[in-house]
Design a protein around this motif. Sequence first.
Motif, PDB file in Angstrom:
ATOM      1  N   TYR A  31       0.799  -1.213   0.000  1.00 18.44           N
ATOM      2  CA  TYR A  31       0.000   0.000   0.000  1.00 18.44           C
ATOM      3  C   TYR A  31       0.837   1.271   0.000  1.00 18.44           C
ATOM      4  CZ  TYR A  31      -4.013  -2.881   1.305  1.00 18.44           C
ATOM      5  OH  TYR A  31      -5.022  -3.814   1.317  1.00 18.44           O
ATOM      6  N   ALA A  96      -3.008   7.025   6.592  1.00 12.66           N
ATOM      7  CA  ALA A  96      -3.992   6.248   5.864  1.00 12.66           C
ATOM      8  C   ALA A  96      -3.283   5.371   4.847  1.00 12.66           C
ATOM      9  CB  ALA A  96      -4.988   7.165   5.176  1.00 12.66           C
ATOM     10  N   GLY A  98      -3.671   2.643   1.340  1.00 12.08           N
ATOM     11  CA  GLY A  98      -4.457   2.076   0.249  1.00 12.08           C
ATOM     12  C   GLY A  98      -5.118   3.054  -0.678  1.00 12.08           C
ATOM     13  N   GLY A  99      -4.670   4.298  -0.696  1.00 12.77           N
ATOM     14  CA  GLY A  99      -5.317   5.283  -1.551  1.00 12.77           C
ATOM     15  C   GLY A  99      -4.395   5.864  -2.601  1.00 12.77           C
ATOM     16  N   ARG A 100      -4.908   6.865  -3.286  1.00 13.17           N
ATOM     17  CA  ARG A 100      -4.168   7.527  -4.361  1.00 13.17           C
ATOM     18  C   ARG A 100      -3.598   8.850  -3.853  1.00 13.17           C
ATOM     19  NH1 ARG A 100      -8.962   6.319  -6.668  1.00 13.17           N
ATOM     20  NH2 ARG A 100      -9.506   8.516  -6.828  1.00 13.17           N
ATOM     21  N   ASN A 105     -10.337  10.751   0.058  1.00 10.15           N
ATOM     22  CA  ASN A 105     -11.500   9.874  -0.035  1.00 10.15           C
ATOM     23  C   ASN A 105     -11.213   8.582  -0.786  1.00 10.15           C
ATOM     24  OD1 ASN A 105     -11.285  10.871  -2.580  1.00 10.15           O
ATOM     25  ND2 ASN A 105     -13.282  11.861  -2.633  1.00 10.15           N
ATOM     26  N   SER A 106      -9.987   8.409  -1.251  1.00 12.01           N
ATOM     27  CA  SER A 106      -9.620   7.167  -1.933  1.00 12.01           C
ATOM     28  C   SER A 106      -8.962   6.156  -1.011  1.00 12.01           C
ATOM     29  CB  SER A 106      -8.681   7.460  -3.102  1.00 12.01           C
ATOM     30  OG  SER A 106      -7.401   7.865  -2.633  1.00 12.01           O
ATOM     31  N   TYR A 107      -8.697   6.541   0.226  1.00 17.12           N
ATOM     32  CA  TYR A 107      -7.989   5.654   1.138  1.00 17.12           C
ATOM     33  C   TYR A 107      -8.952   4.719   1.869  1.00 17.12           C
ATOM     34  CZ  TYR A 107      -3.538   7.949   0.434  1.00 17.12           C
ATOM     35  OH  TYR A 107      -2.376   8.415  -0.119  1.00 17.12           O
ATOM     36  N   ASP A 108      -8.503   3.483   2.024  1.00 15.73           N
ATOM     37  CA  ASP A 108      -9.355   2.452   2.609  1.00 15.73           C
ATOM     38  C   ASP A 108      -9.182   2.306   4.115  1.00 15.73           C
ATOM     39  OD1 ASP A 108      -8.533   0.562  -0.290  1.00 15.73           O
ATOM     40  OD2 ASP A 108     -10.422   1.602   0.098  1.00 15.73           O
ATOM     41  N   TYR A 109      -7.990   2.580   4.610  1.00 17.57           N
ATOM     42  CA  TYR A 109      -7.688   2.308   6.015  1.00 17.57           C
ATOM     43  C   TYR A 109      -7.119   3.566   6.667  1.00 17.57           C
ATOM     44  CZ  TYR A 109      -7.867  -2.348   3.961  1.00 17.57           C
ATOM     45  OH  TYR A 109      -8.254  -3.464   3.278  1.00 17.57           O
ATOM     46  N   TRP A 110      -7.575   3.820   7.898  1.00 15.79           N
ATOM     47  CA  TRP A 110      -7.191   5.033   8.606  1.00 15.79           C
ATOM     48  C   TRP A 110      -6.778   4.727  10.031  1.00 15.79           C
ATOM     49  CZ3 TRP A 110      -7.082   9.952   6.530  1.00 15.79           C
ATOM     50  CH2 TRP A 110      -7.597  10.080   5.238  1.00 15.79           C
TER      51      TRP A 110
END
Length: 120
Positions: A31, A96, A98-100, A105-110
């Motif tokens: 990630y 965060a 897993g995002g771009r 708002n593109s991230y999966d885990y925080w």
Amino acid sequence: VQLAESWGGLLQVAVSLRLSCPASGRTFSLYGIGWFRPAFWKELAFVSGISWNGGSTYYADSVKGRLTISRDNAKNTVYLQMNSLKPEDTAVYYCAAGGRVSASNSYDYWGQGTQVTVSS
């Protein structure tokens, strides 16, 4: 993937702080990781990001030259070295996964967030 930011704390202007974001889960190394903080112009503003292998790093203009992001995939941890802290760096910092890059708002885990307060 579960993330947990290290303690930020109350700091004086111009000191340094290293935040860490240790993660659980075998897929951490796959990630990209981002750091975000709230801003008046949007709910969560991008601070810094790093690609899955550490080969690419990204910074908001407001922190370039003062913050350095890095990661150690063997330890499942991402670091944010913060130098020359300013009062305007005061915020809750979230990592965060897993995002771009800068798209919160593109991230999966925080993570749960950690408070950094810079006092003058």
